[in-house]
Write a protein that holds these residues in place. Structure first.
Motif, PDB file in Angstrom:
ATOM      1  N   THR A 212      18.166  11.539  16.841  1.00  0.00           N
ATOM      2  CA  THR A 212      17.422  10.304  17.101  1.00  0.00           C
ATOM      3  C   THR A 212      17.429   9.384  15.889  1.00  0.00           C
ATOM      4  O   THR A 212      17.528   9.836  14.749  1.00  0.00           O
ATOM      5  CB  THR A 212      15.958  10.606  17.478  1.00  0.00           C
ATOM      6  OG1 THR A 212      15.300  11.212  16.354  1.00  0.00           O
ATOM      7  CG2 THR A 212      15.884  11.540  18.675  1.00  0.00           C
ATOM      8  N   THR A 213      17.325   8.094  16.165  1.00  0.00           N
ATOM      9  CA  THR A 213      17.116   7.075  15.126  1.00  0.00           C
ATOM     10  C   THR A 213      16.054   6.111  15.636  1.00  0.00           C
ATOM     11  O   THR A 213      15.851   5.973  16.843  1.00  0.00           O
ATOM     12  CB  THR A 213      18.414   6.303  14.817  1.00  0.00           C
ATOM     13  OG1 THR A 213      18.931   5.729  16.035  1.00  0.00           O
ATOM     14  CG2 THR A 213      19.465   7.206  14.196  1.00  0.00           C
ATOM     15  N   GLN A 214      15.356   5.457  14.713  1.00  0.00           N
ATOM     16  CA  GLN A 214      14.282   4.542  15.086  1.00  0.00           C
ATOM     17  C   GLN A 214      14.513   3.191  14.419  1.00  0.00           C
ATOM     18  O   GLN A 214      14.859   3.120  13.238  1.00  0.00           O
ATOM     19  CB  GLN A 214      12.931   5.120  14.644  1.00  0.00           C
ATOM     20  CG  GLN A 214      11.734   4.260  15.024  1.00  0.00           C
ATOM     21  CD  GLN A 214      10.412   4.970  14.757  1.00  0.00           C
ATOM     22  OE1 GLN A 214      10.244   6.134  15.115  1.00  0.00           O
ATOM     23  NE2 GLN A 214       9.480   4.288  14.109  1.00  0.00           N
ATOM     24  N   ASP A 215      14.339   2.095  15.190  1.00  0.00           N
ATOM     25  CA  ASP A 215      14.539   0.770  14.616  1.00  0.00           C
ATOM     26  C   ASP A 215      13.211   0.218  14.085  1.00  0.00           C
ATOM     27  O   ASP A 215      12.168   0.886  14.130  1.00  0.00           O
ATOM     28  CB  ASP A 215      15.171  -0.183  15.638  1.00  0.00           C
ATOM     29  CG  ASP A 215      14.280  -0.421  16.857  1.00  0.00           C
ATOM     30  OD1 ASP A 215      13.058  -0.200  16.768  1.00  0.00           O
ATOM     31  OD2 ASP A 215      14.823  -0.834  17.911  1.00  0.00           O
ATOM     32  N   SER A 219      11.194   1.446  18.302  1.00  0.00           N
ATOM     33  CA  SER A 219      11.954   1.963  19.433  1.00  0.00           C
ATOM     34  C   SER A 219      12.979   2.981  18.939  1.00  0.00           C
ATOM     35  O   SER A 219      13.506   2.862  17.832  1.00  0.00           O
ATOM     36  CB  SER A 219      12.670   0.825  20.165  1.00  0.00           C
ATOM     37  OG  SER A 219      13.409   1.316  21.266  1.00  0.00           O
ATOM     38  N   SER A 221      16.505   5.599  19.533  1.00  0.00           N
ATOM     39  CA  SER A 221      17.805   5.783  20.173  1.00  0.00           C
ATOM     40  C   SER A 221      18.123   7.269  20.114  1.00  0.00           C
ATOM     41  O   SER A 221      17.863   7.929  19.104  1.00  0.00           O
ATOM     42  CB  SER A 221      18.877   4.978  19.438  1.00  0.00           C
ATOM     43  OG  SER A 221      20.166   5.227  19.974  1.00  0.00           O
ATOM     44  N   VAL A 223      21.085  10.279  20.908  1.00  0.00           N
ATOM     45  CA  VAL A 223      22.470  10.646  21.216  1.00  0.00           C
ATOM     46  C   VAL A 223      22.589  12.171  21.200  1.00  0.00           C
ATOM     47  O   VAL A 223      21.786  12.855  20.562  1.00  0.00           O
ATOM     48  CB  VAL A 223      23.487  10.030  20.229  1.00  0.00           C
ATOM     49  CG1 VAL A 223      23.449   8.517  20.278  1.00  0.00           C
ATOM     50  CG2 VAL A 223      23.230  10.523  18.809  1.00  0.00           C
ATOM     51  N   GLN A 229      25.586   8.626  24.135  1.00  0.00           N
ATOM     52  CA  GLN A 229      24.305   7.918  24.119  1.00  0.00           C
ATOM     53  C   GLN A 229      23.484   8.290  25.350  1.00  0.00           C
ATOM     54  O   GLN A 229      23.904   8.096  26.488  1.00  0.00           O
ATOM     55  CB  GLN A 229      24.543   6.405  24.106  1.00  0.00           C
ATOM     56  CG  GLN A 229      23.289   5.572  23.960  1.00  0.00           C
ATOM     57  CD  GLN A 229      22.920   5.333  22.505  1.00  0.00           C
ATOM     58  OE1 GLN A 229      23.759   4.958  21.703  1.00  0.00           O
ATOM     59  NE2 GLN A 229      21.664   5.557  22.177  1.00  0.00           N
ATOM     60  N   ASP A 232      18.524   4.348  24.646  1.00  0.00           N
ATOM     61  CA  ASP A 232      18.479   3.270  23.659  1.00  0.00           C
ATOM     62  C   ASP A 232      17.455   2.242  24.133  1.00  0.00           C
ATOM     63  O   ASP A 232      17.803   1.179  24.642  1.00  0.00           O
ATOM     64  CB  ASP A 232      19.857   2.632  23.491  1.00  0.00           C
ATOM     65  CG  ASP A 232      19.889   1.663  22.304  1.00  0.00           C
ATOM     66  OD1 ASP A 232      18.957   1.707  21.474  1.00  0.00           O
ATOM     67  OD2 ASP A 232      20.852   0.873  22.215  1.00  0.00           O
ATOM     68  N   ALA A 236      20.141   5.490  28.945  1.00  0.00           N
ATOM     69  CA  ALA A 236      21.491   4.927  28.943  1.00  0.00           C
ATOM     70  C   ALA A 236      22.371   5.562  30.011  1.00  0.00           C
ATOM     71  O   ALA A 236      23.386   4.989  30.411  1.00  0.00           O
ATOM     72  CB  ALA A 236      22.134   5.114  27.567  1.00  0.00           C
TER      73      ALA A 236
END
Length: 623
Positions: A212-215, A219, A221, A223, A229, A232, A236
């Motif tokens: 996971t990544t966070q903006d 939010s 994302s 994968v 993916q 997102d 997705a």
């Protein structure tokens, strides 16, 4: 500093301490709640002239995101290993511990022991009955094991179906929670939503390996480990699974829908594109990956091992070995062999040496009666030292000779005279020496005029006919362990364990047949296909049938032990990373009580300032 400034500063501090006390209360109340992450209040200072106050208050969760990411990866690994270990443990219970009364090797040994006893007194009805009874028990045990393997494959199919549905549900729930987090301010409510989101991701990691990544908006994302993916800001992809009922040994996965007999996972993107997630290796860890591997590899190989035992037992007792007669053609030397008795699935073996000084190698030519059966499936086995080649016999002996010539190349000369096949070496060129040429037809009669000692002791329950290993209409070997049974005609007339020549009746005390059966099962070396994968070997091996049974039982026990050790190690790794995560995220009640005292003191101090300012304002108003 004026009174109004002091009052504003105290009010700001009072509000901050109120938020802090509320957070501490929430921490203490959820100290034992699964998935709850400890919160703290983050205060930002404000500067007005020479006055410092509290500008804003934010609630933050205390967790190490790197450790959390590792935790989800280890959770996927633990789900993968535990799923495999549980399935293999269930299968091991069917096989039984090596040497135990219910183990396959013990039951096989009882069969060979009964045959050994029959050697000493072939005319004994009770000894003949012991042979039939022990053989029947052996066939039934193979049937039971085969059914057990397919039951485990069906369970894996169901597990995949359930997991796919759950993944879709989790991605849908994640969409809703994530949207609320992005839209909400950074307060206690948002922290609770993030706990919910992490709980969803934690559960998702049980089924598929995720990263996971966070903006900046909060939010996330998501994968997979394969880079697909999943999420997102919204789901997705959507997964679907076309589950199949009544899975049998011949129902296997294939990227070709026309050949596939089990379900596959279709992945559809939000743009409408669809692809096969199994073919693209989307799932590499987690419960789904484990069930796919069990259904399509581990248990398929277990079935292949059982089928190989059943096939080798049958062919060892029923296949004749007709050695070629020496032949020459000028300087070239080789052998002639009669092909007339061969049936679909029977083989001709050519043994030769690459000269000078080469080791003995083999070609195995397998009869098929239709070009549609070629090429042979991968399960036919073969390697560099034993090349297995399918030969279409439907065109007659001349066509057979031509096909064999094409397969062996210029180092040999292949010809035929009627049904007699001749293979000789390259003569003066001296690059090949033909060592042997053997035809291996199946004897389908228990007794006949001028009959031989070989007999169709076991038959294919689907047809009632002798097992030949045919590939026409599919591999007869596939699933044979589930169909093998003792020849009903032999059960009805047990004298046929001795009598094989009906023209000149074999004496009741003749031990020829008993001797052959013991020798073929316990001493004769047979080529074992690479589909068994025993000891991780992908090459054709040689073994007695007795040794093959022992190796299969032993390898199954080793596979279970390995899976359990791997699972134990993975569970230790998971517990370790969980402990590291809890060091930061878990609520410590003593620590919260200490923080509560500090906040209460701060609250009292701010309240005292407000009270003092009020008193001073009252004095000023009275002046």
């Amino acid at each position: 500093m004026g009174l109004s400034t002091s009052l504003n500063t105290a009010i700001g501090g009072l509000n901050a301490t109120q938020v802090g006390i509320g957070v501490v209360s929430q921490n203490v109340a959820n100290a034992g709640t699964t998935g709850y992450v400890r919160r703290v209040v983050s205060n930002a200072d404000s500067l007005s002239g020479l006055t410092i106050g509290v500008q804003s208050t934010q609630v933050q969760r205390l967790l190490d995101t790197i450790v959390q990411s590792q935790l989800w990866q280890e959770a996927s690994g633990a789900a993968y290993t535990s799923t495999r270990a549980k399935a293999l443990s269930n299968l091991d219970q069917l096989y039984g511990a090596p040497g135990s009364d219910t183990a396959l090797d013990t039951i096989f040994n009882k069969f060979t022991s009964a045959l050994t006893s029959l050697q000493n007194d072939p005319s004994s009805y009770s000894l003949r009955s012991q042979v039939i009874d022990s053989a029947t028990l052996l066939a039934r045990q193979l049937n039971t094991l085969s059914n057990g393997v397919q039951a485990q494959r069906a369970a894996a199919e169901t597990g995949i179906s359930t997991a796919v549905t759950k993944v879709n549900d989790l991605l849908g729930a994640l969409t809703k929670v994530n949207a609320r987090i992005v839209a909400a301010p950074n307060d206690s409510t948002t922290a609770s939503l993030k706990d919910q989101r992490d709980s969803i991701l934690s559960e998702l990691s049980q089924y598929v390996d995720i990263k996971t990544t966070q903006d900046a908006r909060g939010s996330i994302s998501v994968v997979t480990g394969s880079g697909t993916q999943l999420f997102d800001g919204q789901a997705a992809v959507t997964f679907s699974f076309d589950a199949h009922d009544g899975i049998g040994a011949d129902d296997q996965w294939s990227s070709d829908p026309a050949k596939r007999g089990v379900g596959t996972i279709t992945m559809k993107t939000i743009s409408g594109g669809a692809s096969d997630a199994i073919a693209n290796n989307v799932f590499r860890s987690g419960e789904i990956a484990a069930n796919i591997e069990l259904r399509d590899k581990t248990l398929v190989q277990a079935q292949a091992q059982l089928d190989e035992i059943a096939a080798q037992m049958s062919k060892a007792l029923s296949d004749r070995e007709i050695a070629g007669t020496p032949a020459t053609a000028g300087a070239a030397a080789g052998f002639d062999v009669d092909m007339s008795g061969l049936q679909s699935g029977n083989a001709i073996t050519l043994d030769y040496k690459v000269t000078p000084g080469g080791q003995t190698q083999r070609f195995t030519f397998v009869r098929v009666d239709s070009a549609a059966s070629l090429p042979l499936p991968a399960s036919a086995g073969g390697d560099a030292n034993n090349r297995v080649v399918g030969i279409d016999f439907s065109g007659g002996p001349a066509s057979v000779a031509a096909q064999i010539q094409a397969a062996v190349g210029s180092g040999f000369t292949v010809s035929n005279t009627g049904s007699t096949l001749r293979i000789v070496d390259d003569g003066a060129a001296g690059t090949r020496d033909v060592v042997g040429l053997t035809a291996r037809p199946t004897n389908t009669a228990l007794s006949s005029a001028g009959g031989t000692a070989e007999l169709p002791f076991f038959v294919d329950g689907a047809s009632g006919a002798a097992f030949t290993g045919s590939y026409d209409g599919g591999s007869q070997t596939l699933g044979y362990a589930g169909r093998i049974l003792v020849n009903p005609a032999l059960v009805a007339d047990r004298s046929l364990l001795t009598v094989y020549d009906s023209a000149t009746p074999t004496p009741q005390g003749d031990a020829t047949r008993a001797n052959l059966m013991v020798d073929r099962l316990t001493k004769s070396q047979r080529a074992i296909t690479n589909a068994t994968g025993l000891d991780g070997n992908t090459a054709t091996t040689s073994s007695t049938v007795s040794n093959l049974v022992q190796r299969v039982v032993s390898s199954q026990g080793q596979a279970v032990e390995t899976a359990q050790r791997l699972d134990e190690g993975q569970q230790v790794a998971l517990a370790s990373i969980q402990s590291r995560f809890q060091e930061t995220a878990q609520v410590n009640v003593d620590q919260e009580m200490s923080m509560l005292i500090e906040l209460q003191n701060a609250y009292a101090a701010n309240a005292r300032i407000i009270s003092t300012v009020k008193e001073m304002m009252d004095v000023l108003m009275r002046v």
